[in-house]
Design an enzyme around this catalytic site. Structure first.
Site, mmCIF file in Angstrom:
data_model
loop_
_atom_site.group_PDB
_atom_site.id
_atom_site.type_symbol
_atom_site.label_atom_id
_atom_site.label_comp_id
_atom_site.label_asym_id
_atom_site.label_seq_id
_atom_site.Cartn_x
_atom_site.Cartn_y
_atom_site.Cartn_z
ATOM 1 C CD GLU A 199 10.065 -0.988 19.884
ATOM 2 O OE1 GLU A 199 9.987 -0.139 20.777
ATOM 3 O OE2 GLU A 199 9.144 -1.191 19.067
ATOM 4 C CD GLU A 387 7.053 -4.693 20.622
ATOM 5 O OE1 GLU A 387 6.438 -3.620 20.535
ATOM 6 O OE2 GLU A 387 8.095 -4.844 21.263
HETATM 7 C C1 BG6 Z 1 6.509 -0.772 21.092
HETATM 8 C C2 BG6 Z 1 7.208 -1.071 22.390
HETATM 9 O O1 BG6 Z 1 7.259 -0.004 20.253
HETATM 10 O O2 BG6 Z 1 5.326 -0.070 21.259
HETATM 11 C C3 BG6 Z 1 6.266 -1.541 23.473
HETATM 12 O O3 BG6 Z 1 8.191 -2.050 22.186
HETATM 13 C C4 BG6 Z 1 5.093 -0.606 23.533
HETATM 14 O O4 BG6 Z 1 6.962 -1.597 24.684
HETATM 15 C C5 BG6 Z 1 4.428 -0.638 22.181
HETATM 16 O O5 BG6 Z 1 4.209 -0.928 24.542
HETATM 17 C C6 BG6 Z 1 3.164 0.165 22.095
HETATM 18 O O6 BG6 Z 1 3.399 1.455 22.519
HETATM 19 P P1 BG6 Z 1 2.566 2.060 23.721
HETATM 20 O O7 BG6 Z 1 3.177 3.355 23.941
HETATM 21 O O8 BG6 Z 1 1.183 2.114 23.229
HETATM 22 O O9 BG6 Z 1 2.738 1.135 24.849
#
Ligand code: BG6
Length: 489
Positions: A199, A387
């Site tokens: 990211e 992701e």
């Molecule tokens: C992504 C990140 O954008 O979002 C992760 O790369 C993160 O590290 C994921 O955990 C989900 O977001 P959150 O804030 O729910 O953990």
């Protein structure tokens, strides 16, 4: 059959959110090790100590920290730090990887902790214990035929780089990162798929609605320095390991125009250019996009871009494009309309056509297909959805089960969307579900914002047995992955 043979089905975690072992095996602290927990309404804070011994806190940032004069980052014994133990992958990796194998993983997307490999910078030398830990993790994956896909950097800033060098705004960090990248690539010969930054555009999160000129200037320079560092590592891998592949990753800050008012379309185009395409254009094409100069002028910023940087960017373009995709936002110039409430819905209105997660993120599988087309049409290199997932409140029943139908539904719709995108021509090489095992939320520091197919028995304050349980989604994921995405019922 939509999904090609060899499609990389798998899961994704990051070192600082899952590993724990924050002060074990010779590791030095990351920035996140100084971050307290928060929630959707209360931000995470970084803790510090003043020369007179009193503790204080300031809003947490990954690449920076605004400490008062004379303060030093410090662990306050009265606070709880969720990343310190996280969900303890450091001590459970064998058991966890065995469960990933059972799920049918072909790939395991993970990150190296920079502070575990080089705890005090390049000159101070590599940490053999850290190196050994990752060799063991890779060995365990390969034993089950799981390909590790390794990111060098994910919100995992060794704290001393910030305290001693001021962080990524200092160009010295470019050389430090490049040496870390080269050493890791040389050391971990068993890894075929690499990625530089997770990211990379996330440096923008903190300035999306910022009117602080100095901060905007700083973040754009940080992003530039990271893009140069990334390109140099990419070139190193290409020059020395022609059979390996390397990518870079973008946070899926995807937006739709809320209405068909052309003003909304233009506002959305600008949003996408600024927050998404800007960095991707550089690491895929090797130069800044046509609108960059105009953007810098508008923001009143001047970047330090050397001739050597320009050359490096050109020579270090990636082999595949990685992105995260959780939700979409809506952009509008109209003041009416209900405000979106999720913690990453910057300046956005609610999309009336979509349902939201427990954390206010709009669930938009069709958007995934839409944006896959947009990215692939623009870049024409393989894509990796590395992701995607649903953070939700899960309940561990007395019989040890977690009935997470909502996660199954989310997965089904997103896999369907990918399969349609592939049928329509997009070259997608893999899909790794975010937080395949429960971990610490990056934005809120909660553990109860659970993403996993595997439940870890621990709460937001570290209470629990850390025992692993299979959720209903475990069986569903296994069916999807082992049928190569054919069986979605
Ligand atoms: C992504 C990140 O954008 O979002 C992760 O790369 C993160 O590290 C994921 O955990 C989900 O977001 P959150 O804030 O729910 O953990």
């Amino acid at each position: 059959m939509s999904f090609p043979k060899g499609f990389l089905w798998g899961g994704d975690i990051s070192a600082n959110q899952c590993e724990g072992g924050w002060d074990e095996g010779g590791k030095s602290p990351n920035m996140t090790d100084y971050h307290t927990g928060g929630n959707v309404n209360e931000p995470r804070m970084a803790t510090y100590i003043m020369p007179d011994g009193t503790y204080g806190k300031t809003p947490a940032m990954i690449e920076n920290c605004n400490l008062p004069e004379g303060a030093k980052l410090a662990i306050n014994p009265d606070e709880f730090y969720p990343n310190h133990k996280a969900t303890d992958f450091y001590h459970h990796y064998k058991e966890d990887i065995a469960m990933f194998a059972e799920l049918g993983f072909k790939a395991f997307n993970m990150t190296l902790s920079w502070a575990r490999i080089f705890p005090k910078g390049i000159k101070a030398g590599i940490n053999p214990e850290g190196v050994e830990f990752y060799h063991n993790v890779f060995k365990e994956c390969l034993k089950y035929g799981i390909e590790p896909l390794v990111h060098l950097y994910k919100y995992d800033m060794p704290a001393f780089y910030i305290e001693e060098l001021g962080g990524w705004k200092n160009r010295v960090l470019i050389d430090e990162f490049v040496e870390f990248g080269k050493a890791s690539i040389d050391e971990f010969q068993e890894v075929t798929y690499w990625s530089t930054f997770n990211e990379i555009n996330a440096a923008q999160f903190s300035i999306l609605d910022s009117s602080n000129q100095e901060e905007v200037q700083r973040q754009y320079q940080v992003l530039h320095n990271q893009l140069v560092a990334s390109a140099k590592v990419v070139k190193y891998l290409h020059d020395n390991y022609p059979n390996k592949k390397i990518g870079c990753m973008q946070a899926g800050i995807f937006t739709h125009a809320l209405t068909c008012d052309p003003e909304d379309e233009l506002a959305n185009q600008k949003e996408m250019q600024t927050n998404f395409w800007y960095a991707g254009d550089v690491f895929v094409r090797g130069y800044y996009p046509s609108y960059a100069k105009h953007l810098w002028k508008e923001l009143n910023i001047t970047l330090d871009i050397t001739e050597e940087d320009t050359k490096a960017l050109k020579e270090g373009t990636v082999d595949f494009f990685e992105f995260s995709y959780y939700f979409s936002n809506c952009v509008t110039t109209h003041l009416d309309g209900e405000e979106a409430t999720g913690n990453l819905n910057f300046m956005s209105k609610k999309n009336p056509y979509l349902k939201e997660s427990d954390w206010g993120w709009a669930i938009d599988p069709k958007g995934l297909k839409f944006f896959m087309h947009e990215i692939y049409d623009r870049y024409q290199i393989p894509l990796m959805n590395c992701e995607n997932g649903l953070g939700a409140f899960d309940i561990l029943e007395e019989d040890g089960r977690v009935h997470d139908q909502y996660r199954i539904d989310y997965m089904r719709e997103h896999v369907k969307a990918m399969s349609e995108g592939i049928d329509e021509g997009v070259d997608l090489m893999g899909y790794t579900w975010w937080g395949c095992i429960d971990l610490v939320s990056a934005s809120t520091g909660e553990i109860r914002k659970r993403y996993g197919f595997i439940y870890v028995d621990v709460d937001d304050f570290g209470n629990g047995t850390y025992k692993r349980y299979k959720k209903d989604s475990f069986e569903y994921c296994k069916k999807v992955y082992t049928s190569n995405g054919e069986d979605l019922d």
